[in-house]
Design an enzyme around this catalytic site. Structure first.
Site, PDB file in Angstrom:
ATOM      1  N   GLU A  80      10.727  -2.842  11.164  1.00  0.00           N
ATOM      2  CA  GLU A  80      11.766  -2.478  10.195  1.00  0.00           C
ATOM      3  C   GLU A  80      11.350  -1.334   9.257  1.00  0.00           C
ATOM      4  O   GLU A  80      12.191  -0.754   8.579  1.00  0.00           O
ATOM      5  CB  GLU A  80      12.152  -3.702   9.348  1.00  0.00           C
ATOM      6  N   HIS A  92       6.993  -0.468 -10.854  1.00  0.00           N
ATOM      7  CA  HIS A  92       5.557  -0.304 -10.579  1.00  0.00           C
ATOM      8  C   HIS A  92       4.886  -1.666 -10.542  1.00  0.00           C
ATOM      9  O   HIS A  92       5.173  -2.527 -11.367  1.00  0.00           O
ATOM     10  CB  HIS A  92       4.918   0.567 -11.664  1.00  0.00           C
ATOM     11  N   GLU A 135       3.376   2.942 -19.267  1.00  0.00           N
ATOM     12  CA  GLU A 135       3.735   3.879 -18.190  1.00  0.00           C
ATOM     13  C   GLU A 135       5.141   4.448 -18.398  1.00  0.00           C
ATOM     14  O   GLU A 135       5.777   4.900 -17.448  1.00  0.00           O
ATOM     15  CB  GLU A 135       3.626   3.209 -16.815  1.00  0.00           C
ATOM     16  N   HIS A 183       1.250  -4.024  -8.476  1.00  0.00           N
ATOM     17  CA  HIS A 183      -0.084  -3.964  -7.857  1.00  0.00           C
ATOM     18  C   HIS A 183      -0.177  -4.886  -6.635  1.00  0.00           C
ATOM     19  O   HIS A 183      -0.947  -5.846  -6.652  1.00  0.00           O
ATOM     20  CB  HIS A 183      -1.147  -4.407  -8.877  1.00  0.00           C
ATOM     21  N   HIS A 188      -4.922   1.470  -7.267  1.00  0.00           N
ATOM     22  CA  HIS A 188      -4.189   0.972  -8.437  1.00  0.00           C
ATOM     23  C   HIS A 188      -2.942   0.174  -8.035  1.00  0.00           C
ATOM     24  O   HIS A 188      -2.831  -1.005  -8.360  1.00  0.00           O
ATOM     25  CB  HIS A 188      -3.818   2.145  -9.360  1.00  0.00           C
TER      26      HIS A 188
HETATM   27 ZN   LIG Z   1      -0.440  -0.518 -12.924  1.00  0.00          ZN
END
Ligand SMILES: [Zn+2]
Length: 270
Positions: free
Chosen positions: A169, A139, A116, A141, A210
């Protein structure tokens, strides 16, 4: 030259990815993190003229020419980073308009940066445009945010409002809200460009079915951003199937704005 394993950016990076794994956000080789480094600081730990190899990036990013990043490797498991950082992490400097990256440290087994990498670098460009102090793109999951994209409509205003209503919050931590991309093929320049475009208006971008991208000025802030959104999604997944008797009203959200000096994304509150 100081030992790079004692550098604050390195110890904090390793602690952060270890913690992400502990939170269950990064199964197997899931997730990736990139941290923009200060060249002056890096020069205390590395000879910046010593390039181990040059890696083609497959994209162009002239705005990041000469910038150095600490990044996780493709196919690497977050759970292993703390034991073998120099194999699982790398420090890269972008050259020739970002089309190539010089490896200055790490990936000692011949590894490469995260698949990525395009989404990360394009997101850095987008965030630096709106916040010159942005340093981190993350990034992962997290299960509840992911689950939410199956049962909640993906309209960004509606998605954001639901998260704001789940924990008091939330509006303080992410007043800019959460942007959402529909399911797309990951690892491509296309999803990188789409993510970067979304990053211009919010520091959180959900990838439906994702995971999520977060951006921030440091690792703690970015981790905390994702942590807060994930907590809200967890509450939502616990109550979504139950009759809702109470909620945080827009009046309450306006009070939070005033008390904590934040401004909710324009048009998102009634
Ligand atoms: Zn991912």
């Amino acid at each position: 030259m100081k030992d790079i394993m004692t550098a604050p950016f390195m110890t904090e990076f390793i602690r952060t990815v270890t913690n992400m794994y502990a939170h269950g956000w990064d199964e197997r080789n899931g997730g990736n993190v990139s941290l923009l480094l200060e060249e002056e600081e890096l020069a205390q730990y590395l000879d910046l003229t010593r390039v181990h190899r040059t890696i083609p990036t497959g994209f162009s990013a002239p705005a990041l020419e000469g910038k150095c990043f600490l990044v996780t490797g493709t196919g690497k498991y977050f759970k292993n980073v703390q034991y073998e950082p120099c194999k699982n992490l790398g420090i890269l400097r972008l050259i020739t308009g970002g089309t190539k990256a010089e490896l200055l440290w790490g990936f000692t087994d011949g590894g490469n940066p995260t698949s990525e990498f395009p989404a990360h670098m394009m997101s850095h460009i987008a965030r630096l445009r709106v916040d010159p102090l942005n340093r981190v793109v993350m990034h992962c999951h997290p299960a509840n945010l992911l689950a939410m994209t199956f049962v909640h409509n993906l309209d960004e205003r509606a998605f954001t409002r639901t998260l704001w209503q789940m924990c008091t919050e939330c509006i303080i931590v992410f007043p800019d809200g959460v942007n959402v991309l529909p399911w797309m093929l990951c690892g491509t320049n296309e999803i990188g460009e789409a993510t970067a475009e979304k990053m211009e208006t919010a520091r959180l971008v959900v990838w439906a079915q994702h995971g999520i991208y977060g951006a921030g000025r440091d690792l703690d802030e970015t981790f905390g951003l994702i942590e807060t959104a994930e907590k809200a999604a967890e509450v939502y997944m616990k109550i979504a199937h139950l009759p809702r008797l109470n909620t945080i009203t827009d009046e309450g959200l306006h009070q939070l704005e005033a008390r904590y000096g934040v401004k909710a994304r324009s048009g998102y509150l009634l």
